[in-house]
Design a protein around this motif. Structure first.
Motif, PDB file in Angstrom:
ATOM      1  N   MET A   1       0.871  -0.999   0.185  1.00 16.92           N
ATOM      2  CA  MET A   1       0.384   0.193   0.658  1.00 16.92           C
ATOM      3  C   MET A   1       0.663   1.051   0.000  1.00 16.92           C
ATOM      4  O   MET A   1       0.470   2.496  -1.160  1.00 16.92           O
ATOM      5  N   LEU A   2       1.574   1.347   0.915  1.00 17.91           N
ATOM      6  CA  LEU A   2       2.721   2.416   0.781  1.00 17.91           C
ATOM      7  C   LEU A   2       2.967   2.554  -0.309  1.00 17.91           C
ATOM      8  O   LEU A   2       3.834   3.492  -0.776  1.00 17.91           O
ATOM      9  N   GLY A   3       3.921   0.991  -1.193  1.00 16.23           N
ATOM     10  CA  GLY A   3       5.034   1.659  -2.264  1.00 16.23           C
ATOM     11  C   GLY A   3       3.950   1.996  -3.272  1.00 16.23           C
ATOM     12  O   GLY A   3       4.154   2.814  -4.277  1.00 16.23           O
ATOM     13  N   PHE A   4       2.344   1.694  -3.231  1.00 18.22           N
ATOM     14  CA  PHE A   4       1.892   2.093  -4.716  1.00 18.22           C
ATOM     15  C   PHE A   4       1.372   3.554  -3.899  1.00 18.22           C
ATOM     16  O   PHE A   4       1.027   3.829  -5.408  1.00 18.22           O
ATOM     17  N   ALA A   5       0.814   3.692  -3.394  1.00 20.49           N
ATOM     18  CA  ALA A   5       0.689   4.830  -3.037  1.00 20.49           C
ATOM     19  C   ALA A   5       1.256   6.185  -2.825  1.00 20.49           C
ATOM     20  O   ALA A   5       1.258   7.361  -2.976  1.00 20.49           O
ATOM     21  N   GLU A   6       3.094   5.895  -2.981  1.00 23.68           N
ATOM     22  CA  GLU A   6       3.838   6.539  -2.964  1.00 23.68           C
ATOM     23  C   GLU A   6       4.298   7.321  -2.101  1.00 23.68           C
ATOM     24  O   GLU A   6       4.354   8.375  -2.386  1.00 23.68           O
ATOM     25  N   THR A   7       3.448   7.021  -1.067  1.00 21.70           N
ATOM     26  CA  THR A   7       3.707   7.612   0.296  1.00 21.70           C
ATOM     27  C   THR A   7       4.964   8.577   0.541  1.00 21.70           C
ATOM     28  O   THR A   7       5.554   7.829   0.899  1.00 21.70           O
ATOM     29  N   LYS A   8       4.685   9.535   1.564  1.00 19.56           N
ATOM     30  CA  LYS A   8       5.936  10.604   1.290  1.00 19.56           C
ATOM     31  C   LYS A   8       6.073  10.762   2.832  1.00 19.56           C
ATOM     32  O   LYS A   8       7.277  10.793   3.681  1.00 19.56           O
ATOM     33  N   LEU A   9       4.710  10.717   3.749  1.00 21.26           N
ATOM     34  CA  LEU A   9       5.451  10.317   5.314  1.00 21.26           C
ATOM     35  C   LEU A   9       3.805   9.781   5.654  1.00 21.26           C
ATOM     36  O   LEU A   9       2.675   9.388   5.901  1.00 21.26           O
ATOM     37  N   LEU A  10       4.321   8.600   7.300  1.00 21.77           N
ATOM     38  CA  LEU A  10       3.459   7.493   7.537  1.00 21.77           C
ATOM     39  C   LEU A  10       2.545   8.539   9.384  1.00 21.77           C
ATOM     40  O   LEU A  10       4.431   8.561   9.284  1.00 21.77           O
ATOM     41  N   VAL A  11       1.813   8.044   9.591  1.00 18.74           N
ATOM     42  CA  VAL A  11       1.567   8.294  11.366  1.00 18.74           C
ATOM     43  C   VAL A  11       1.857   7.319  11.836  1.00 18.74           C
ATOM     44  O   VAL A  11       0.478   7.006  11.215  1.00 18.74           O
ATOM     45  N   VAL A  12       2.122   7.025  12.740  1.00 20.03           N
ATOM     46  CA  VAL A  12       1.267   5.886  13.231  1.00 20.03           C
ATOM     47  C   VAL A  12       1.371   5.303  14.692  1.00 20.03           C
ATOM     48  O   VAL A  12       2.067   6.181  14.847  1.00 20.03           O
ATOM     49  N   PRO A  13       0.903   4.893  15.774  1.00 15.50           N
ATOM     50  CA  PRO A  13       0.813   5.031  17.586  1.00 15.50           C
ATOM     51  C   PRO A  13       2.834   4.159  17.967  1.00 15.50           C
ATOM     52  O   PRO A  13       3.553   3.310  16.479  1.00 15.50           O
TER      53      PRO A  13
ATOM     54  N   LEU B   1       8.584   7.017   1.136  1.00 15.84           N
ATOM     55  CA  LEU B   1       8.560   7.162   2.125  1.00 15.84           C
ATOM     56  C   LEU B   1       9.813   8.458   2.610  1.00 15.84           C
ATOM     57  O   LEU B   1      10.938   7.744   3.224  1.00 15.84           O
ATOM     58  N   GLU B   2       9.318   9.778   3.265  1.00 16.04           N
ATOM     59  CA  GLU B   2      10.632  10.963   3.042  1.00 16.04           C
ATOM     60  C   GLU B   2      10.425  10.484   5.153  1.00 16.04           C
ATOM     61  O   GLU B   2      11.191  11.111   5.777  1.00 16.04           O
ATOM     62  N   HIS B   3       9.157  10.917   6.108  1.00 18.75           N
ATOM     63  CA  HIS B   3       9.216  10.836   7.444  1.00 18.75           C
ATOM     64  C   HIS B   3       7.914  10.118   7.530  1.00 18.75           C
ATOM     65  O   HIS B   3       6.932   9.486   7.204  1.00 18.75           O
ATOM     66  N   VAL B   4       8.417   9.513   8.468  1.00 20.18           N
ATOM     67  CA  VAL B   4       8.342   8.967   9.615  1.00 20.18           C
ATOM     68  C   VAL B   4       7.333   9.312  11.147  1.00 20.18           C
ATOM     69  O   VAL B   4       8.149   9.567  11.101  1.00 20.18           O
TER      70      VAL B   4
END
Length: 550
Positions: free
Chosen positions: A120-132, A154-157
């Motif tokens: 999912m992250l690769g397909f969406a080309e996610t730039k920022l991910l927010v997790v607990p 993915l530049e930022h977590v």
């Protein structure tokens, strides 16, 4: 000639269903009129005595701070912000802040792990991910950092409850900089007809696709639901459905904040706690799958306080067993409004509260404002009243299409979307879902009425829940297998089930010919039964039985 998206947009605007506004305009109206009113009340299972309360003024301030921080991190128009959070207040802040800078919100279920997220992250080309930092005993931060190493885009977590510079509070809220909402009437950074939310389908068929929605489609959903339900700023809403699904995200969080209501989050559905929260806070509206309703009845029967002010419940995900409708009204004095919708089409049909007792047990509602549905025979002609056919939908809440899948055009030339559901329509235009086109069981040339048999099983005193699927048979093509979850302390066997079918005068050709007991039915995050998994299990069990008898 194919589907003309521009013509569709023009039609939606001319009819008043697309209003070309952003959520900031509605949020600012609440801040101006009722700054101290409760906007969010967030309960966490790991901190049961420390719910977070945010007024509309406080929520708006956190959104403004987070938006400025996102901009400083280089997040802007078209960038994807993936949010794998439970129903926490941070979910609302990051979503509305992302909208403000023109980014795309990609809600993700907390149950997803490396396998699903890598895709999912690769397909969406996610730039920022927010997790607990962690949730329900799982270290999301560790997983996210490992994913970041494998995802070049993915530049930022950012970590909620984190300890370092990448913690949610430090990275997004520590600065005094604020990116305020645009003046009323101005569109802002996110064009209302461009992708605002990317949500992956919940996978009842095992192959998720990225569904694109814009502010216009989301607001059309909010306006239609509020109108049909009669919801307004005086309502208090419990959002216990996951924000990683459209029921929680669009028909819960966004709906409540758009109308200026008070929104309550519960991150882990625990039935007795849920009804207690409803009772303590005077909740008037909630939404979820039928499992929530059954849980609420069981909790109140076991001594939990009855939610006296709860009067409206949107039930989506699957047709509601009629016996459950009756029980909920009898025990909770609650009118359950049946809804049919999809990630692609949001809230499409709904039974209004005034007719809920009459219609919810036998229909899934009638089209909401801005939505059209039709039922077709295999030859494409309209199905007569009462005849099951293929369900098609179009209108103001339809998605923009599938992300990066130009090869998948979900609409015909007139804008109709093939839902994959089977349904019939009554004389008043209410529809009833009658299975999935892929879930039909054809036994010896005879279509088994799957939904009818499942509803009958649900009424059996020993059965807590049940689902029926087909399994291959050399002579008949298919036979029916019942997967059954028993009530505690109850028993049932195949002869007993067949006796029950006979007593209810069900044609013998429709009887399940195999029964498999299971601790719980596999479901999507939305509560839909994943029948493809049950089919695989049934096929495996039958194959093993045949080998053993050979």
């Amino acid at each position: 000639m194919g589907f003309d998206a521009a013509k569709h947009a023009q039609s939606m605007r001319s009819q008043g269903f697309w209003i070309d506004k952003n959520f900031d305009e509605f949020l600012q109206a609440s801040v101006t009129s009722t700054p101290d009113k409760l906007a969010l009340l967030a309960y966490r299972a790991d901190r049961p005595n420390e719910p977070v309360r945010l007024s509309y003024h406080e929520l708006a301030d956190r959104i403004a701070r987070a938006a400025a921080s996102l901009k400083r991190l280089g997040i802007g128009r078209g960038d994807v912000v993936s949010v794998q959070l439970p129903n926490w207040w941070e979910s609302a802040v990051i979503a509305l802040a992302a909208f403000r800078v023109g980014a795309v919100v990609n809600p993700l279920m907390p149950i997803f792990r490396e396998h699903e997220l890598n895709y999912m992250l690769g397909f969406a080309e996610t730039k920022l991910l927010v997790v607990p930092k962690s949730f329900r005993g799982f270290d999301h931060e560790e997983m996210a950092q490992a994913l970041k190493a494998a995802q070049p885009k993915l530049e930022h977590v950012i970590v909620v409850d984190g300890m370092g510079a990448n913690s949610f509070r430090q990275a997004l809220l520590a600065s005094d900089d604020r990116l305020e909402a645009p003046p009323p009437g101005e569109v802002g950074a996110l064009p209302p007809d461009q992708m605002a939310v990317l949500m992956f389908t919940s996978g009842t068929t095992g192959s998720p696709k990225g569904v694109m929605h814009c502010l216009n489609t989301l607001l059309a959903c909010n306006i239609a639901l509020a109108g049909r339900f009669g919801l307004g700023s005086d309502d208090t809403m419990l959002v216990c459905s996951p924000l990683g699904h459209m029921t929680g995200f669009a028909a819960g969080m966004l709906l409540g904040l758009k109308i200026g209501a008070s929104v309550i989050f519960q991150d882990v559905w625990e039935p007795s706690r849920g009804v207690s929260i409803m009772s303590e806070n005077g909740v008037t509206y909630s939404a979820g799958a039928a499992t929530f309703l059954a849980d609420m009845c069981e909790a109140v029967a076991a001594g939990a306080p009855k939610p006296e002010k709860l009067r409206k419940f949107l039930c989506a995900g699957a047709p509601i067993p009629p016996a459950l409708i009756d029980r909920v009204y009898r025990e909770l004095n609650l009118k359950v409004c049946s809804l049919w919708g999809m990630t692609e089409s949001l809230s499409s049909t709904l039974t209004e509260p005034e007719r809920a007792l009459e219609k919810s047990s036998k229909t899934d509602g009638r089209p909401l404002d801005g939505v059209e549905v039709k039922v077709l025979r295999p030859d494409g002609s309209p199905a007569p009243v009462g005849e099951t056919g293929a369900l098609k939908v179009r209108g103001a809440q339809m998605c923009l299409g599938y992300y990066k899948r130009e090869d998948l055009n979900p609409f015909d030339a007139e804008g109709w979307f093939d839902t994959g559901d089977l349904a019939f329509m009554d004389e008043e235009g209410y529809i009833r879902i009658n299975g999935r086109s892929k879930d039909i069981i054809i036994r010896g040339g005879e279509n088994v009425p799957v939904l009818e048999i499942e509803n009958l099983l649900f009424k059996h005193p020993s059965v807590l829940s049940a689902s029926i699927v087909g399994y291959p048979d050399e002579r008949l093509g298919e036979k029916a297998c019942a997967f059954v979850v028993l009530r505690p302390g109850q028993t049932l066997d195949l002869p007993g089930l067949q006796t029950y079918m006979a007593a209810n005068k069900v044609a013998k050709q429709y009887w399940p010919e195999r029964i498999i007991f299971i601790d719980d039915l596999p479901r999507t995050p939305a509560g839909k039964v994943q029948k493809f998994l049950l089919k695989e299990k049934a096929k495996e069990v039958v194959s093993d039985a045949q080998k053993a008898s050979a």
